[in-house]
Design an enzyme around this catalytic site. Sequence first.
Site, short mmCIF file in Angstrom:
data_model
loop_
_atom_site.label_atom_id
_atom_site.label_comp_id
_atom_site.label_asym_id
_atom_site.label_seq_id
_atom_site.Cartn_x
_atom_site.Cartn_y
_atom_site.Cartn_z
N CYS A 197 0.85 -1.23 -0.10
CA CYS A 197 -0.16 0.00 0.08
C CYS A 197 0.92 1.29 -0.02
CB CYS A 197 -0.82 0.04 1.20
SG CYS A 197 -2.16 -1.22 1.26
N CYS A 351 14.50 4.80 -5.37
CA CYS A 351 13.07 4.56 -5.28
C CYS A 351 12.46 5.31 -3.91
CB CYS A 351 12.67 3.00 -5.28
SG CYS A 351 13.29 2.06 -3.97
#
Length: 393
Positions: A197, A351
């Site tokens: 999530c 990232c």
Amino acid sequence: MSLPPLVEPAAELTRDEVNRYSRHLIIPDVGMTGQKRLKNAKVLVVGAGGLGSPALLYLAAAGVGTLGVIDFDVVDESNLQRQIIHRQSSLGKPKVESAAETVREINPLIDVVVHNTALDRDNIMDIFSGYDLILDGTDNFATRYMVNDAAVLLGKPYVWGSIYRFDGQASVFWAEHGPCYRCLYPEPPPPGMVPSCAEGGVLGVLCSSIGSIQVNEAIKLLAGIGEPIVGRLMIYDALEMTYRSVKVRKDPECPLCGKNPTQTELLEDYEAFCGAVSEEATEAVKDSTISVHDLKAMQERDDDIFLVDVREPNEYEIVSIPGATLIPKGDFLNGSALEKLPQDKKIVLHCKSGVRSAEALAVVKNAGFADAVHVGGGVVAWVNQIDPSLPSY
């Protein structure tokens, strides 16, 4: 499939309890006996996050007598969009303490047990043994498999839920009466295949939709009413507003709950079993990981680097490290990113936290960029350690 009540009823309900739970008491299927069972029940909620928040609220309101919560995290601003048990004033507090405060405000007649610790192989059996039912609100595969294995080995039912973007799933796993989580998912997905999530996002209200289903199932199991979704997987699509049910059969060859189980204790290392990162990525990052301070120094020296952000475009739009070029991880996995990389510059990948960039680094190194590196901690570390004025997510 109807099942017997999970717990015996308490001796009595006080006048305050009768007043509080009157809307339960006038339901024939619940009544005084069902409410006394809830009062006598001990339920542990694993995780005080997206699913744990609504679950804790409704379990408390329903009158579950002993409500445990385990979590090791603290409340962050990005939690407040969906973790409705926490408040602005809770920022920085341990989630279990914030959750316990809210639960006690909702229902002072129940006992709240706080486990401010990470659930691990060393403590899970001892913690679980003190409860009748486990409600799983975790968001990573390693903990899900560990929760399942402990519940099966202890003979306890647990209610499972999962959420991602607009989609949710829920089921009840109880090896004594049906399948376990391993019957549904014998093996974890390959590393990086299923975004979390935190990487892919989740519609805040979806947490309550699935968390409420979990509490509904918990109440049915505790009171012995209705037909729990043992052996069924409920799938919810919030965009289409559809529910569908899929049968899940007990796997006779399941290594944990099958006819001839080969796993009779917890695994030694659930992180390794689930492979948070692939073996290739693990090998690639050896001696090829730099810190955000190293990256900042490279930029200040004007080193000849090509900084690549491997997140998704919507993440890049929220916040980005100055000078980074966006090339999503998927482009590395399908090979199309390689033609975009300059041959005369040092490739630096990042990232959000370092997992996806590690996977991309493995691809880049295999393509011949031997001196390529990735940034440990990614954007999160950059915001926390280099430029706190940037937003976090």
